[in-house]
Design a protein around this motif. Structure first.
Motif, PDB file in Angstrom:
ATOM      1  N   UNK A 103       0.895  -1.076   0.011  1.00 29.01           N
ATOM      2  CA  UNK A 103       0.133   0.039  -0.085  1.00 29.01           C
ATOM      3  C   UNK A 103       0.955   1.229  -0.067  1.00 29.01           C
ATOM      4  N   UNK A 104       2.045   1.188   0.805  1.00 29.37           N
ATOM      5  CA  UNK A 104       3.019   2.696   0.869  1.00 29.37           C
ATOM      6  C   UNK A 104       3.537   2.504  -0.724  1.00 29.37           C
ATOM      7  N   UNK A 105       3.977   1.463  -1.186  1.00 30.26           N
ATOM      8  CA  UNK A 105       4.411   1.552  -2.431  1.00 30.26           C
ATOM      9  C   UNK A 105       3.426   2.183  -3.390  1.00 30.26           C
ATOM     10  N   UNK A 106       2.271   1.371  -3.383  1.00 31.85           N
ATOM     11  CA  UNK A 106       1.140   1.936  -4.485  1.00 31.85           C
ATOM     12  C   UNK A 106       1.068   3.279  -4.332  1.00 31.85           C
ATOM     13  N   UNK A 107       0.834   3.902  -3.242  1.00 31.08           N
ATOM     14  CA  UNK A 107       0.651   5.382  -2.857  1.00 31.08           C
ATOM     15  C   UNK A 107       1.593   6.123  -3.693  1.00 31.08           C
ATOM     16  N   UNK A 108       2.893   5.537  -3.285  1.00 31.31           N
ATOM     17  CA  UNK A 108       4.140   6.307  -4.107  1.00 31.31           C
ATOM     18  C   UNK A 108       4.181   6.292  -5.340  1.00 31.31           C
ATOM     19  N   UNK A 109       3.687   5.207  -6.002  1.00 28.81           N
ATOM     20  CA  UNK A 109       3.600   5.061  -7.463  1.00 28.81           C
ATOM     21  C   UNK A 109       2.687   6.075  -7.764  1.00 28.81           C
ATOM     22  N   UNK A 110       1.369   6.059  -7.137  1.00 26.89           N
ATOM     23  CA  UNK A 110       0.420   6.832  -7.881  1.00 26.89           C
ATOM     24  C   UNK A 110       0.901   8.337  -7.852  1.00 26.89           C
ATOM     25  N   UNK A 156      11.558  10.926 -20.201  1.00 32.43           N
ATOM     26  CA  UNK A 156      11.273   9.589 -19.260  1.00 32.43           C
ATOM     27  C   UNK A 156      12.557   8.759 -18.990  1.00 32.43           C
ATOM     28  N   UNK A 157      13.145   8.491 -20.146  1.00 33.08           N
ATOM     29  CA  UNK A 157      14.362   7.221 -19.987  1.00 33.08           C
ATOM     30  C   UNK A 157      15.427   7.919 -19.181  1.00 33.08           C
ATOM     31  N   UNK A 158      15.580   9.198 -19.086  1.00 31.54           N
ATOM     32  CA  UNK A 158      16.706  10.059 -18.324  1.00 31.54           C
ATOM     33  C   UNK A 158      16.285   9.700 -16.697  1.00 31.54           C
ATOM     34  N   UNK A 159      14.862  10.123 -16.549  1.00 29.17           N
ATOM     35  CA  UNK A 159      14.305   9.738 -15.332  1.00 29.17           C
ATOM     36  C   UNK A 159      14.422   8.546 -14.568  1.00 29.17           C
ATOM     37  N   UNK A 160      14.017   7.599 -15.472  1.00 25.10           N
ATOM     38  CA  UNK A 160      13.932   6.103 -15.246  1.00 25.10           C
ATOM     39  C   UNK A 160      15.526   5.986 -14.633  1.00 25.10           C
ATOM     40  N   UNK A 161      16.286   6.155 -15.665  1.00 22.54           N
ATOM     41  CA  UNK A 161      17.606   5.673 -15.176  1.00 22.54           C
ATOM     42  C   UNK A 161      18.157   6.334 -13.929  1.00 22.54           C
ATOM     43  N   UNK A 162      17.938   7.697 -13.811  1.00 14.62           N
ATOM     44  CA  UNK A 162      18.497   8.134 -12.654  1.00 14.62           C
ATOM     45  C   UNK A 162      17.635   7.866 -11.487  1.00 14.62           C
ATOM     46  N   UNK A 163      16.345   7.176 -11.593  1.00 14.98           N
ATOM     47  CA  UNK A 163      15.807   6.776 -10.221  1.00 14.98           C
ATOM     48  C   UNK A 163      16.307   5.460 -10.098  1.00 14.98           C
ATOM     49  N   UNK A 164      16.581   4.590 -11.096  1.00 18.47           N
ATOM     50  CA  UNK A 164      17.381   3.136 -10.793  1.00 18.47           C
ATOM     51  C   UNK A 164      18.386   3.178 -10.192  1.00 18.47           C
ATOM     52  N   UNK A 192      11.943 -13.311  -2.472  1.00 14.59           N
ATOM     53  CA  UNK A 192      12.075 -12.014  -3.293  1.00 14.59           C
ATOM     54  C   UNK A 192      13.349 -11.258  -2.721  1.00 14.59           C
ATOM     55  N   UNK A 193      14.147 -10.634  -3.671  1.00 19.94           N
ATOM     56  CA  UNK A 193      15.210  -9.913  -3.293  1.00 19.94           C
ATOM     57  C   UNK A 193      14.875  -8.419  -3.406  1.00 19.94           C
ATOM     58  N   UNK A 199       9.653  -5.882 -10.003  1.00 18.35           N
ATOM     59  CA  UNK A 199       9.062  -4.748  -9.540  1.00 18.35           C
ATOM     60  C   UNK A 199       9.573  -3.291 -10.275  1.00 18.35           C
ATOM     61  N   UNK A 200      10.852  -3.379 -10.630  1.00 16.10           N
ATOM     62  CA  UNK A 200      11.435  -2.248 -11.353  1.00 16.10           C
ATOM     63  C   UNK A 200      11.104  -2.090 -12.996  1.00 16.10           C
ATOM     64  N   UNK A 201      10.735  -3.368 -13.457  1.00 18.60           N
ATOM     65  CA  UNK A 201      10.178  -3.368 -14.757  1.00 18.60           C
ATOM     66  C   UNK A 201       8.517  -2.732 -14.841  1.00 18.60           C
ATOM     67  N   UNK A 202       7.939  -3.537 -13.575  1.00 17.81           N
ATOM     68  CA  UNK A 202       6.448  -3.131 -13.679  1.00 17.81           C
ATOM     69  C   UNK A 202       6.209  -1.627 -13.321  1.00 17.81           C
ATOM     70  N   UNK A 203       7.028  -0.801 -12.560  1.00 19.06           N
ATOM     71  CA  UNK A 203       7.019   0.511 -12.250  1.00 19.06           C
ATOM     72  C   UNK A 203       7.266   1.430 -13.175  1.00 19.06           C
ATOM     73  N   UNK A 204       8.526   0.821 -14.122  1.00 17.11           N
ATOM     74  CA  UNK A 204       8.791   1.598 -15.221  1.00 17.11           C
ATOM     75  C   UNK A 204       7.798   1.633 -16.561  1.00 17.11           C
ATOM     76  N   UNK A 205       7.254   0.575 -16.635  1.00 15.09           N
ATOM     77  CA  UNK A 205       6.144   0.331 -17.474  1.00 15.09           C
ATOM     78  C   UNK A 205       4.833   1.268 -16.990  1.00 15.09           C
ATOM     79  N   UNK A 206       4.637   1.506 -15.935  1.00 18.23           N
ATOM     80  CA  UNK A 206       3.478   2.494 -15.466  1.00 18.23           C
ATOM     81  C   UNK A 206       3.844   3.839 -15.829  1.00 18.23           C
ATOM     82  N   UNK A 207       5.247   4.246 -15.544  1.00 21.02           N
ATOM     83  CA  UNK A 207       5.902   5.464 -15.939  1.00 21.02           C
ATOM     84  C   UNK A 207       5.833   5.768 -17.136  1.00 21.02           C
ATOM     85  N   UNK A 208       6.131   4.764 -18.197  1.00 25.79           N
ATOM     86  CA  UNK A 208       6.173   5.166 -19.621  1.00 25.79           C
ATOM     87  C   UNK A 208       4.907   5.514 -19.998  1.00 25.79           C
ATOM     88  N   UNK A 209       3.700   4.650 -19.586  1.00 27.52           N
ATOM     89  CA  UNK A 209       2.460   4.833 -20.079  1.00 27.52           C
ATOM     90  C   UNK A 209       1.825   6.032 -19.643  1.00 27.52           C
TER      91      UNK A 209
END
Length: 213
Positions: A103-110, A156-164, A192-193, A199-209
């Motif tokens: 729930x915390x992660x979902x709020x941050x993603x929103x 978006x790509x620059x932001x995702x790279x910096x975020x990762x 899960x590590x 999770x990184x791939x799913x979050x990146x997909x949401x950001x790109x969309x």
């Protein structure tokens, strides 16, 4: 060994975890209930009755519980449940913690997706005059669309790279200097590590969309 008495091994079972999924497997043996072990060890180990049957499991549970109560056993001994229910209990701590963190992660993603959508919409709005001039000079709609999308995806790509990087680099440093943190992976999310790629791939997909929208 549990005692000094020689015993005959009649079979070998798979390695199992007891009480908690974090517990590392250790040597143990199953003894028949009519062959108690000696001394204190026998008193410390409560017997467990496993019933294997065919048919409706809930009906079988009621029958077993009734028979045990008829035999005069106390309420604690009559705690009859399905094996899958007992196995499910092992995951209760992980499910609770995972639910809170989800729930915390979902709020941050929103918040992140909403912010990116707003920034990109503002950026396109600021270029309305430029888009009009390009259209007046004969630019095609597809050219204008591709121009906007190309710049948006670059940002978006620059932001995702910096975020990762900002996520993974501090995490690696923490795990290097504080090895005890590695145990948190098994405690919070079994199997899960912290740098799991999904999770990184799913979050990146949401950001790109969101940026495309």
């Amino acid at each position: 060994v549990f005692d000094k008495e020689a015993r005959e091994v009649i079979g070998v079972v798979r390695t199992v975890k007891l009480k908690s999924i974090q517990t590392e497997p250790f040597p143990l043996m199953f003894c028949p209930i009519n062959q108690p072990m000696d001394g204190q060890q026998a008193a410390d180990i409560a017997p467990v009755l496993l019933v294997r049957a065919v048919g409706d499991p809930k009906a079988i549970v009621r029958v077993v519980r009734h028979e045990m109560e008829s035999a005069g056993l106390g309420p604690a001994a009559c705690d009859v449940r399905l094996l899958r229910e007992r196995m499910s209990d092992l995951y209760t701590p992980q499910r609770l913690i995972a639910g809170i963190l989800n729930w915390i992660g979902l709020a941050g993603l929103v918040f992140a997706v909403t912010g990116i959508f707003g920034v990109m919409a503002y950026e396109v709005g600021q270029r309305t005059r430029e888009i009009g001039i390009r259209a007046a000079l004969g630019a095609r709609w597809t050219d204008i669309r591709n121009l906007i999308l190309r710049k948006g995806m670059v940002l978006t790509g620059i932001g995702l790279g910096l975020g990762a990087c900002l996520s993974l680099v501090p995490l690696c440093l923490l795990f290097t200097f504080i090895p005890e943190l590695r145990q948190s992976d098994d405690f919070f999310f079994y199997g899960v590590r912290a740098w799991d790629p999904v999770p990184y791939a799913v979050v990146s997909l949401f950001v790109v969309v969101a940026a495309l929208a």
